[in-house]
Design a protein around this motif. Structure first.
Motif, PDB file in Angstrom:
ATOM      1  N   ALA A  62       8.104 -50.989   4.008  1.00 46.20           N
ATOM      2  CA  ALA A  62       7.198 -50.208   4.843  1.00 46.20           C
ATOM      3  C   ALA A  62       7.335 -48.721   4.556  1.00 46.20           C
ATOM      4  O   ALA A  62       6.802 -47.890   5.275  1.00 46.20           O
ATOM      5  CB  ALA A  62       7.467 -50.498   6.313  1.00 46.20           C
ATOM      6  N   ARG A  63       8.072 -48.399   3.498  1.00 41.07           N
ATOM      7  CA  ARG A  63       8.318 -46.976   3.239  1.00 41.07           C
ATOM      8  C   ARG A  63       7.053 -46.237   2.840  1.00 41.07           C
ATOM      9  O   ARG A  63       6.834 -45.104   3.239  1.00 41.07           O
ATOM     10  CB  ARG A  63       9.345 -46.815   2.117  1.00 41.07           C
ATOM     11  CG  ARG A  63      10.745 -47.121   2.555  1.00 41.07           C
ATOM     12  CD  ARG A  63      11.661 -47.254   1.356  1.00 41.07           C
ATOM     13  NE  ARG A  63      11.910 -45.971   0.704  1.00 41.07           N
ATOM     14  CZ  ARG A  63      12.620 -45.852  -0.414  1.00 41.07           C
ATOM     15  NH1 ARG A  63      13.120 -46.910  -0.998  1.00 41.07           N
ATOM     16  NH2 ARG A  63      12.824 -44.674  -0.939  1.00 41.07           N
ATOM     17  N   CYS A  64       6.247 -46.863   1.989  1.00 37.91           N
ATOM     18  CA  CYS A  64       5.119 -46.129   1.430  1.00 37.91           C
ATOM     19  C   CYS A  64       3.770 -46.557   1.981  1.00 37.91           C
ATOM     20  O   CYS A  64       2.812 -45.801   1.928  1.00 37.91           O
ATOM     21  CB  CYS A  64       5.097 -46.279  -0.083  1.00 37.91           C
ATOM     22  SG  CYS A  64       6.620 -45.743  -0.855  1.00 37.91           S
ATOM     23  N   HIS A  65       3.678 -47.797   2.448  1.00 37.01           N
ATOM     24  CA  HIS A  65       2.378 -48.292   2.931  1.00 37.01           C
ATOM     25  C   HIS A  65       2.621 -49.462   3.865  1.00 37.01           C
ATOM     26  O   HIS A  65       3.720 -50.009   3.904  1.00 37.01           O
ATOM     27  CB  HIS A  65       1.499 -48.714   1.755  1.00 37.01           C
ATOM     28  CG  HIS A  65       2.163 -49.712   0.853  1.00 37.01           C
ATOM     29  ND1 HIS A  65       2.357 -51.027   1.212  1.00 37.01           N
ATOM     30  CD2 HIS A  65       2.714 -49.590  -0.374  1.00 37.01           C
ATOM     31  CE1 HIS A  65       2.979 -51.662   0.228  1.00 37.01           C
ATOM     32  NE2 HIS A  65       3.221 -50.811  -0.746  1.00 37.01           N
ATOM     33  N   THR A  66       1.586 -49.884   4.567  1.00 37.62           N
ATOM     34  CA  THR A  66       1.741 -51.032   5.459  1.00 37.62           C
ATOM     35  C   THR A  66       1.651 -52.327   4.645  1.00 37.62           C
ATOM     36  O   THR A  66       1.060 -52.357   3.580  1.00 37.62           O
ATOM     37  CB  THR A  66       0.643 -51.048   6.532  1.00 37.62           C
ATOM     38  OG1 THR A  66      -0.597 -50.802   5.863  1.00 37.62           O
ATOM     39  CG2 THR A  66       0.865 -50.003   7.578  1.00 37.62           C
ATOM     40  N   ALA A  67       2.235 -53.374   5.191  1.00 35.12           N
ATOM     41  CA  ALA A  67       2.190 -54.673   4.506  1.00 35.12           C
ATOM     42  C   ALA A  67       0.766 -55.208   4.563  1.00 35.12           C
ATOM     43  O   ALA A  67       0.057 -54.976   5.539  1.00 35.12           O
ATOM     44  CB  ALA A  67       3.156 -55.635   5.181  1.00 35.12           C
ATOM     45  N   PRO A  68       0.327 -55.905   3.527  1.00 39.12           N
ATOM     46  CA  PRO A  68      -1.019 -56.478   3.582  1.00 39.12           C
ATOM     47  C   PRO A  68      -1.072 -57.612   4.604  1.00 39.12           C
ATOM     48  O   PRO A  68      -0.045 -58.165   4.961  1.00 39.12           O
ATOM     49  CB  PRO A  68      -1.248 -57.008   2.172  1.00 39.12           C
ATOM     50  CG  PRO A  68       0.106 -57.201   1.603  1.00 39.12           C
ATOM     51  CD  PRO A  68       1.029 -56.235   2.289  1.00 39.12           C
TER      52      PRO A  68
END
Lengths: 103, 349
Positions: A62-68
Protein backbone atom coordinates in the motif's frame (compact mmCIF):
# COMPACT_ATOMS: atom_id res chain seq x y z
CA UNK A 1 -7.24 37.26 -0.28
CA UNK A 2 -3.63 38.30 0.14
CA UNK A 3 -0.93 35.76 -0.32
CA UNK A 4 0.08 35.85 3.33
CA UNK A 5 -3.38 34.94 4.61
CA UNK A 6 -3.85 32.41 1.89
CA UNK A 7 -0.78 30.49 2.93
CA UNK A 8 -1.53 30.78 6.63
CA UNK A 9 -4.91 29.20 5.89
CA UNK A 10 -3.34 26.56 3.71
CA UNK A 11 -0.83 25.56 6.36
CA UNK A 12 -3.56 25.44 9.02
CA UNK A 13 -5.60 23.15 6.80
CA UNK A 14 -2.57 20.97 6.20
CA UNK A 15 -1.95 20.70 9.93
CA UNK A 16 -5.57 19.73 10.46
CA UNK A 17 -5.32 17.02 7.82
CA UNK A 18 -2.20 15.68 9.47
CA UNK A 19 -3.79 15.44 12.88
CA UNK A 20 -6.75 13.47 11.57
CA UNK A 21 -5.16 10.01 11.63
CA UNK A 22 -4.60 10.29 15.37
CA UNK A 23 -8.35 10.36 15.79
CA UNK A 24 -8.45 7.11 13.97
CA UNK A 25 -9.14 3.97 15.95
CA UNK A 26 -10.05 1.15 13.64
CA UNK A 27 -7.44 -0.78 11.73
CA UNK A 28 -7.31 -0.62 7.97
CA UNK A 29 -9.18 -3.53 6.52
CA UNK A 30 -7.52 -3.58 3.14
CA UNK A 31 -8.23 -7.12 2.10
CA UNK A 32 -5.40 -7.50 -0.31
CA UNK A 33 -5.31 -9.50 -3.45
CA UNK A 34 -8.92 -10.45 -3.34
CA UNK A 35 -7.92 -12.68 -6.17
CA UNK A 36 -11.20 -13.31 -7.83
CA UNK A 37 -10.77 -17.03 -8.24
CA UNK A 38 -8.97 -18.24 -5.17
CA UNK A 39 -8.09 -21.88 -5.25
CA UNK A 40 -9.70 -23.94 -2.52
CA UNK A 41 -6.39 -25.19 -1.12
CA UNK A 42 -6.23 -22.47 1.53
CA UNK A 43 -6.57 -24.80 4.49
CA UNK A 44 -3.23 -26.48 3.85
CA UNK A 45 -1.32 -23.32 4.35
CA UNK A 46 0.88 -23.23 7.44
CA UNK A 47 -0.31 -20.50 9.80
CA UNK A 48 2.95 -18.72 10.65
CA UNK A 49 4.06 -18.01 7.10
CA UNK A 50 0.53 -16.87 6.42
CA UNK A 51 0.83 -14.12 8.97
CA UNK A 52 4.24 -13.28 7.63
CA UNK A 53 2.80 -12.96 4.12
CA UNK A 54 0.04 -10.70 5.43
CA UNK A 55 2.53 -8.59 7.37
CA UNK A 56 4.76 -8.11 4.35
CA UNK A 57 1.83 -7.47 2.04
CA UNK A 58 0.44 -4.82 4.41
CA UNK A 59 3.83 -3.20 4.85
CA UNK A 60 4.77 -3.13 1.16
CA UNK A 61 1.77 -3.14 -1.13
CA UNK A 62 0.00 0.00 0.00
CA UNK A 63 3.05 2.23 -0.11
CA UNK A 64 2.58 3.62 -3.58
CA UNK A 65 -1.00 2.87 -4.62
CA UNK A 66 -4.17 1.14 -3.49
CA UNK A 67 -4.67 -2.56 -4.09
CA UNK A 68 -6.77 -3.40 -7.14
CA UNK A 69 -10.30 -4.71 -6.60
CA UNK A 70 -9.31 -8.17 -7.75
CA UNK A 71 -7.48 -9.94 -10.54
CA UNK A 72 -6.97 -13.32 -12.12
CA UNK A 73 -4.50 -15.54 -10.23
CA UNK A 74 -2.82 -16.23 -13.57
CA UNK A 75 -1.18 -12.83 -13.52
CA UNK A 76 -0.04 -12.86 -9.90
CA UNK A 77 3.43 -13.85 -11.03
CA UNK A 78 3.66 -11.02 -13.56
CA UNK A 79 2.45 -8.47 -11.02
CA UNK A 80 4.64 -9.58 -8.14
CA UNK A 81 7.76 -9.80 -10.30
CA UNK A 82 6.99 -6.35 -11.69
CA UNK A 83 6.57 -4.95 -8.19
CA UNK A 84 9.69 -6.68 -6.97
CA UNK A 85 11.65 -4.70 -9.54
CA UNK A 86 9.76 -1.42 -9.14
CA UNK A 87 9.76 -1.44 -5.34
CA UNK A 88 13.14 -3.17 -4.95
CA UNK A 89 11.61 -5.87 -2.79
CA UNK A 90 13.84 -8.58 -1.36
CA UNK A 91 13.66 -12.12 -2.71
CA UNK A 92 12.17 -13.28 0.61
CA UNK A 93 9.45 -10.65 0.49
CA UNK A 94 8.62 -11.59 -3.09
CA UNK A 95 8.20 -15.25 -2.13
CA UNK A 96 6.12 -14.47 0.92
CA UNK A 97 3.81 -12.20 -1.07
CA UNK A 98 3.44 -14.77 -3.86
CA UNK A 99 2.51 -17.44 -1.32
CA UNK A 100 0.12 -15.10 0.38
CA UNK A 101 -1.61 -14.06 -2.84
CA UNK A 102 -1.72 -17.44 -4.57
CA UNK A 103 -1.58 -20.13 -1.96
CA UNK B 1 4.42 21.06 -15.44
CA UNK B 2 2.14 18.55 -16.99
CA UNK B 3 2.78 14.88 -16.73
CA UNK B 4 3.30 14.58 -20.45
CA UNK B 5 6.04 17.05 -21.12
CA UNK B 6 8.67 14.37 -20.72
CA UNK B 7 7.13 12.29 -23.46
CA UNK B 8 8.50 13.57 -26.68
CA UNK B 9 8.81 10.57 -28.92
CA UNK B 10 6.37 9.09 -31.37
CA UNK B 11 4.63 5.83 -31.56
CA UNK B 12 5.82 3.42 -34.19
CA UNK B 13 4.12 0.28 -35.46
CA UNK B 14 7.47 -1.45 -35.25
CA UNK B 15 7.60 -1.10 -31.52
CA UNK B 16 4.09 -2.44 -31.14
CA UNK B 17 5.07 -5.47 -33.19
CA UNK B 18 8.12 -5.99 -31.01
CA UNK B 19 6.00 -5.84 -27.88
CA UNK B 20 3.52 -8.35 -29.26
CA UNK B 21 6.37 -10.68 -30.17
CA UNK B 22 7.80 -10.39 -26.67
CA UNK B 23 4.46 -11.12 -25.09
CA UNK B 24 3.94 -14.17 -27.27
CA UNK B 25 7.48 -15.44 -26.69
CA UNK B 26 6.78 -15.62 -22.99
CA UNK B 27 4.23 -18.38 -23.59
CA UNK B 28 6.73 -20.77 -25.04
CA UNK B 29 9.19 -20.21 -22.22
CA UNK B 30 7.10 -20.98 -19.26
CA UNK B 31 4.04 -22.50 -17.74
CA UNK B 32 0.59 -21.06 -17.48
CA UNK B 33 1.46 -18.94 -14.46
CA UNK B 34 3.71 -16.69 -16.52
CA UNK B 35 0.80 -15.08 -18.32
CA UNK B 36 1.63 -11.43 -19.07
CA UNK B 37 -0.47 -8.78 -17.38
CA UNK B 38 -2.01 -5.89 -19.23
CA UNK B 39 -2.78 -2.97 -17.03
CA UNK B 40 -2.95 0.77 -16.89
CA UNK B 41 -5.34 3.68 -16.74
CA UNK B 42 -7.90 5.38 -18.99
CA UNK B 43 -8.83 8.92 -18.10
CA UNK B 44 -10.74 11.96 -19.15
CA UNK B 45 -9.20 15.09 -17.67
CA UNK B 46 -10.11 18.76 -17.74
CA UNK B 47 -7.99 21.66 -16.62
CA UNK B 48 -9.09 25.27 -16.40
CA UNK B 49 -6.31 27.80 -16.14
CA UNK B 50 -7.06 31.51 -16.29
CA UNK B 51 -10.48 30.80 -17.77
CA UNK B 52 -9.25 28.49 -20.56
CA UNK B 53 -10.31 24.87 -20.35
CA UNK B 54 -8.28 22.06 -21.84
CA UNK B 55 -9.76 18.58 -22.30
CA UNK B 56 -7.56 15.50 -22.40
CA UNK B 57 -8.81 11.98 -23.02
CA UNK B 58 -5.93 9.57 -22.50
CA UNK B 59 -4.95 5.96 -22.12
CA UNK B 60 -1.77 4.58 -20.59
CA UNK B 61 -1.57 0.83 -21.26
CA UNK B 62 1.13 -1.27 -19.66
CA UNK B 63 2.46 -4.74 -20.40
CA UNK B 64 4.35 -6.82 -17.82
CA UNK B 65 5.50 -10.11 -19.32
CA UNK B 66 7.49 -12.55 -17.20
CA UNK B 67 9.73 -14.96 -19.09
CA UNK B 68 11.14 -18.02 -17.35
CA UNK B 69 12.14 -17.61 -13.72
CA UNK B 70 14.25 -14.47 -13.85
CA UNK B 71 13.14 -12.18 -16.63
CA UNK B 72 10.46 -9.55 -16.95
CA UNK B 73 9.74 -7.37 -19.96
CA UNK B 74 7.79 -4.26 -19.08
CA UNK B 75 6.58 -1.34 -21.12
CA UNK B 76 4.10 1.50 -20.89
CA UNK B 77 2.66 3.68 -23.62
CA UNK B 78 0.67 6.89 -23.54
CA UNK B 79 -1.91 7.85 -26.14
CA UNK B 80 -3.72 11.12 -25.73
CA UNK B 81 -5.57 13.92 -27.41
CA UNK B 82 -5.52 17.46 -26.14
CA UNK B 83 -8.27 19.93 -26.96
CA UNK B 84 -7.36 23.47 -26.01
CA UNK B 85 -8.99 26.78 -26.88
CA UNK B 86 -7.33 29.14 -29.35
CA UNK B 87 -8.42 32.20 -31.32
CA UNK B 88 -10.34 30.11 -33.84
CA UNK B 89 -12.14 27.89 -31.37
CA UNK B 90 -10.58 24.65 -30.28
CA UNK B 91 -7.18 23.37 -31.25
CA UNK B 92 -6.51 19.68 -31.12
CA UNK B 93 -3.22 17.83 -30.75
CA UNK B 94 -2.49 14.15 -30.70
CA UNK B 95 0.28 12.28 -28.96
CA UNK B 96 1.17 8.61 -28.89
CA UNK B 97 4.41 7.14 -27.69
CA UNK B 98 6.11 4.58 -25.56
CA UNK B 99 7.01 5.96 -22.18
CA UNK B 100 9.49 3.17 -21.48
CA UNK B 101 10.41 -0.34 -22.61
CA UNK B 102 12.81 -2.34 -20.50
CA UNK B 103 13.99 -5.85 -19.80
CA UNK B 104 14.65 -6.82 -16.18
CA UNK B 105 16.90 -9.72 -15.27
CA UNK B 106 16.71 -10.79 -11.64
CA UNK B 107 20.32 -11.88 -11.24
CA UNK B 108 20.47 -12.50 -7.50
CA UNK B 109 18.45 -11.75 -4.35
CA UNK B 110 20.16 -8.36 -4.22
CA UNK B 111 20.60 -7.46 -7.84
CA UNK B 112 18.32 -6.87 -10.79
CA UNK B 113 19.90 -5.83 -14.07
CA UNK B 114 17.76 -3.57 -16.23
CA UNK B 115 18.41 -2.75 -19.87
CA UNK B 116 16.50 -0.67 -22.38
CA UNK B 117 14.63 2.54 -21.97
CA UNK B 118 13.67 3.05 -18.33
CA UNK B 119 12.10 5.70 -16.11
CA UNK B 120 14.82 7.57 -14.25
CA UNK B 121 14.73 6.73 -10.55
CA UNK B 122 15.22 10.28 -9.34
CA UNK B 123 13.05 11.09 -6.33
CA UNK B 124 9.69 9.37 -6.25
CA UNK B 125 7.35 11.11 -8.66
CA UNK B 126 8.64 9.73 -11.95
CA UNK B 127 8.80 6.05 -11.06
CA UNK B 128 5.94 5.83 -8.61
CA UNK B 129 3.35 8.52 -8.98
CA UNK B 130 3.32 9.49 -12.63
CA UNK B 131 0.91 6.76 -13.88
CA UNK B 132 -2.47 8.40 -14.33
CA UNK B 133 -4.25 5.92 -12.07
CA UNK B 134 -1.82 6.48 -9.18
CA UNK B 135 -1.37 10.24 -8.86
CA UNK B 136 -3.80 11.93 -6.49
CA UNK B 137 -3.53 15.19 -8.36
CA UNK B 138 -3.86 15.29 -12.09
CA UNK B 139 -0.86 17.61 -12.37
CA UNK B 140 2.64 16.57 -11.46
CA UNK B 141 4.58 18.74 -9.01
CA UNK B 142 6.27 21.92 -10.25
CA UNK B 143 9.72 20.46 -9.56
CA UNK B 144 8.98 17.19 -11.34
CA UNK B 145 11.41 18.00 -14.13
CA UNK B 146 14.41 18.53 -11.81
CA UNK B 147 16.76 15.58 -12.14
CA UNK B 148 14.75 14.06 -14.98
CA UNK B 149 17.17 15.29 -17.66
CA UNK B 150 14.60 16.58 -20.16
CA UNK B 151 12.94 13.28 -21.00
CA UNK B 152 12.44 11.41 -17.72
CA UNK B 153 13.88 8.27 -19.25
CA UNK B 154 17.34 6.85 -19.76
CA UNK B 155 18.50 4.56 -22.53
CA UNK B 156 21.13 2.24 -21.15
CA UNK B 157 21.46 0.08 -18.09
CA UNK B 158 20.46 0.12 -14.46
CA UNK B 159 21.43 -1.99 -11.47
CA UNK B 160 18.92 -2.08 -8.64
CA UNK B 161 17.58 -4.15 -5.83
CA UNK B 162 17.26 -4.65 -2.13
CA UNK B 163 20.60 -4.10 -0.38
CA UNK B 164 19.45 -5.08 3.10
CA UNK B 165 16.09 -6.40 4.17
CA UNK B 166 15.33 -7.03 7.83
CA UNK B 167 12.08 -7.32 9.69
CA UNK B 168 12.28 -3.76 10.93
CA UNK B 169 14.05 -1.95 8.12
CA UNK B 170 15.23 -2.28 4.58
CA UNK B 171 17.59 -0.39 2.31
CA UNK B 172 17.22 -0.38 -1.44
CA UNK B 173 19.17 1.15 -4.28
CA UNK B 174 19.06 1.92 -7.98
CA UNK B 175 21.98 3.16 -10.04
CA UNK B 176 22.06 3.77 -13.78
CA UNK B 177 23.92 5.00 -16.78
CA UNK B 178 22.27 6.40 -19.88
CA UNK B 179 23.64 7.10 -23.33
CA UNK B 180 22.53 10.04 -25.41
CA UNK B 181 19.75 8.92 -27.67
CA UNK B 182 18.00 10.89 -30.34
CA UNK B 183 15.84 7.94 -31.33
CA UNK B 184 12.33 9.09 -32.18
CA UNK B 185 10.81 6.64 -29.76
CA UNK B 186 13.34 6.82 -26.91
CA UNK B 187 15.00 10.11 -26.26
CA UNK B 188 17.59 10.50 -23.53
CA UNK B 189 20.59 12.47 -22.33
CA UNK B 190 24.00 11.04 -21.63
CA UNK B 191 23.95 10.88 -17.86
CA UNK B 192 24.28 8.76 -14.76
CA UNK B 193 22.77 8.71 -11.31
CA UNK B 194 21.30 6.76 -8.47
CA UNK B 195 18.94 6.64 -5.55
CA UNK B 196 19.06 4.95 -2.15
CA UNK B 197 16.25 4.72 0.38
CA UNK B 198 15.73 3.46 3.87
CA UNK B 199 12.31 2.09 4.78
CA UNK B 200 11.20 1.43 8.34
CA UNK B 201 8.39 -1.04 8.05
CA UNK B 202 6.90 -0.63 11.53
CA UNK B 203 6.58 3.11 11.36
CA UNK B 204 6.05 3.09 7.58
CA UNK B 205 8.60 5.82 7.19
CA UNK B 206 10.80 6.10 4.12
CA UNK B 207 13.69 8.46 3.59
CA UNK B 208 15.75 8.55 0.42
CA UNK B 209 18.43 10.43 -1.46
CA UNK B 210 18.83 10.83 -5.20
CA UNK B 211 21.61 12.16 -7.34
CA UNK B 212 22.23 12.45 -11.04
CA UNK B 213 24.48 14.22 -13.45
CA UNK B 214 24.05 15.24 -17.03
CA UNK B 215 27.17 14.44 -19.04
CA UNK B 216 26.44 16.43 -22.13
CA UNK B 217 26.72 20.15 -22.85
CA UNK B 218 27.24 22.01 -19.60
CA UNK B 219 27.43 19.15 -17.15
CA UNK B 220 25.10 19.68 -14.22
CA UNK B 221 24.36 17.90 -10.98
CA UNK B 222 20.95 17.34 -9.42
CA UNK B 223 20.28 16.36 -5.84
CA UNK B 224 17.06 15.12 -4.37
CA UNK B 225 15.65 13.86 -1.14
CA UNK B 226 12.28 12.36 -0.30
CA UNK B 227 10.40 11.58 2.89
CA UNK B 228 7.26 9.47 2.88
CA UNK B 229 5.26 8.64 5.97
CA UNK B 230 2.16 6.49 5.80
CA UNK B 231 1.30 5.52 9.39
CA UNK B 232 0.17 1.97 9.93
CA UNK B 233 -3.55 1.19 10.17
CA UNK B 234 -4.55 4.57 8.81
CA UNK B 235 -5.33 5.70 5.33
CA UNK B 236 -3.24 8.79 5.82
CA UNK B 237 -0.23 9.46 3.62
CA UNK B 238 2.31 12.20 3.78
CA UNK B 239 4.73 12.41 0.90
CA UNK B 240 7.36 14.99 0.16
CA UNK B 241 10.30 15.70 -2.05
CA UNK B 242 12.97 18.33 -2.29
CA UNK B 243 15.17 18.72 -5.36
CA UNK B 244 18.00 21.05 -6.22
CA UNK B 245 19.48 21.71 -9.63
CA UNK B 246 22.09 24.12 -10.88
CA UNK B 247 19.64 26.89 -11.65
CA UNK B 248 16.62 26.23 -9.49
CA UNK B 249 15.34 24.24 -6.54
CA UNK B 250 12.05 23.48 -4.86
CA UNK B 251 9.91 21.14 -2.87
CA UNK B 252 6.44 19.68 -2.61
CA UNK B 253 4.66 18.15 0.32
CA UNK B 254 1.39 16.29 -0.10
CA UNK B 255 -1.04 14.91 2.45
CA UNK B 256 -4.02 12.74 1.69
CA UNK B 257 -6.47 10.98 3.89
CA UNK B 258 -9.46 8.65 3.90
CA UNK B 259 -11.49 8.13 7.01
CA UNK B 260 -12.53 4.76 8.38
CA UNK B 261 -14.66 6.28 11.09
CA UNK B 262 -17.96 6.02 9.20
CA UNK B 263 -18.16 2.37 8.25
CA UNK B 264 -14.70 1.82 6.79
CA UNK B 265 -12.91 2.81 3.63
CA UNK B 266 -15.63 1.42 1.41
CA UNK B 267 -18.50 3.32 2.96
CA UNK B 268 -19.66 6.30 0.96
CA UNK B 269 -17.90 8.67 3.37
CA UNK B 270 -14.73 6.56 3.44
CA UNK B 271 -14.44 6.84 -0.32
CA UNK B 272 -13.78 10.59 -0.11
CA UNK B 273 -10.12 11.49 -0.16
CA UNK B 274 -9.23 15.08 0.73
CA UNK B 275 -5.79 16.18 -0.41
CA UNK B 276 -3.50 19.05 0.20
CA UNK B 277 -0.23 19.86 -1.51
CA UNK B 278 2.10 22.75 -0.89
CA UNK B 279 4.81 23.63 -3.39
CA UNK B 280 7.53 26.21 -3.78
CA UNK B 281 10.18 26.75 -6.40
CA UNK B 282 13.15 29.10 -6.21
CA UNK B 283 15.38 30.26 -9.01
CA UNK B 284 19.08 30.26 -8.25
CA UNK B 285 19.95 32.12 -11.43
CA UNK B 286 18.24 33.22 -14.60
CA UNK B 287 19.49 30.47 -16.88
CA UNK B 288 16.40 28.60 -17.91
CA UNK B 289 17.17 25.00 -18.62
CA UNK B 290 15.17 22.97 -16.20
CA UNK B 291 11.47 23.51 -16.84
CA UNK B 292 10.80 25.24 -13.52
CA UNK B 293 8.89 28.55 -13.41
CA UNK B 294 10.96 31.54 -14.46
CA UNK B 295 10.37 33.37 -11.19
CA UNK B 296 10.01 32.15 -7.61
CA UNK B 297 6.63 30.51 -7.29
CA UNK B 298 4.39 29.33 -4.49
CA UNK B 299 1.45 27.10 -5.02
CA UNK B 300 -1.18 25.46 -2.85
CA UNK B 301 -3.28 22.63 -4.26
CA UNK B 302 -6.51 21.54 -2.59
CA UNK B 303 -8.04 18.35 -3.86
CA UNK B 304 -10.98 16.11 -3.21
CA UNK B 305 -10.91 12.70 -4.84
CA UNK B 306 -13.66 10.13 -4.73
CA UNK B 307 -12.82 6.42 -4.93
CA UNK B 308 -15.70 4.69 -6.68
CA UNK B 309 -16.03 0.90 -6.67
CA UNK B 310 -14.50 -1.06 -9.58
CA UNK B 311 -11.16 0.75 -9.74
CA UNK B 312 -12.63 4.08 -10.76
CA UNK B 313 -11.66 7.41 -9.29
CA UNK B 314 -12.85 10.97 -9.62
CA UNK B 315 -10.17 13.61 -9.14
CA UNK B 316 -10.90 17.24 -8.46
CA UNK B 317 -8.66 20.04 -7.36
CA UNK B 318 -8.28 23.76 -7.06
CA UNK B 319 -4.85 25.37 -7.07
CA UNK B 320 -3.75 28.89 -6.42
CA UNK B 321 -0.35 29.83 -7.75
CA UNK B 322 1.51 32.96 -6.69
CA UNK B 323 4.52 34.52 -8.31
CA UNK B 324 5.84 38.00 -8.97
CA UNK B 325 4.75 37.72 -12.61
CA UNK B 326 1.13 36.76 -11.94
CA UNK B 327 -1.25 34.87 -9.70
CA UNK B 328 -3.45 32.20 -11.22
CA UNK B 329 -6.23 29.80 -10.31
CA UNK B 330 -6.21 26.31 -11.74
CA UNK B 331 -9.26 24.06 -11.57
CA UNK B 332 -8.94 20.42 -12.51
CA UNK B 333 -11.35 17.53 -12.74
CA UNK B 334 -10.98 14.05 -14.08
CA UNK B 335 -12.29 10.54 -14.07
CA UNK B 336 -9.81 7.67 -14.12
CA UNK B 337 -10.41 3.98 -14.59
CA UNK B 338 -7.72 1.46 -13.77
CA UNK B 339 -7.71 -1.80 -15.72
CA UNK B 340 -5.87 -5.04 -15.09
CA UNK B 341 -6.27 -8.37 -16.88
CA UNK B 342 -4.31 -11.31 -18.28
CA UNK B 343 -2.98 -10.93 -21.84
CA UNK B 344 -4.98 -13.93 -22.99
CA UNK B 345 -7.79 -16.14 -21.83
CA UNK B 346 -7.18 -19.52 -20.32
CA UNK B 347 -7.73 -21.79 -17.38
CA UNK B 348 -5.93 -21.58 -14.07
CA UNK B 349 -2.99 -23.97 -13.83
Amino acid sequence: MSQKYFFAAAVALGALLMSLPKMQSQATQQTPAQTSKKQPSDKHRPQPSDNEGQRIFDGQCARCHTAPDGFSPRITNAIVRHMRVRANLSATDEKAILRFMNP
Amino acid sequence: MSRFSSLNSYWKGRTLGLLAALAVSSISFAGAQNVPAISGGVAFLTSTNGGNTTYTPLIEPLLAAPIGKHILIESRAAILETFSPDSTGYNHTHFAGLTYLQGDYIASPHLTIVGGSFLLPFGTYNERLSPVWIGNFQDGPLIASLGLLSTGTGVGGMLRGSAISRRKYSIDYATWFSARSGNEQFNSERSFGGRASLYLQDSRLEVGLSYDRSLQGTQENFYGTHVWWEPKDTAFRLRSEFARGHHAQGYWIEADYRTQAFGGLNSWVGRFEPLFRMQQTFRRDTIISDGLPLVNTQRADFGLDYNLPHNTRILTSYSRQFSSSNNTNIWETGIVYRFLFPAWKGKSQ
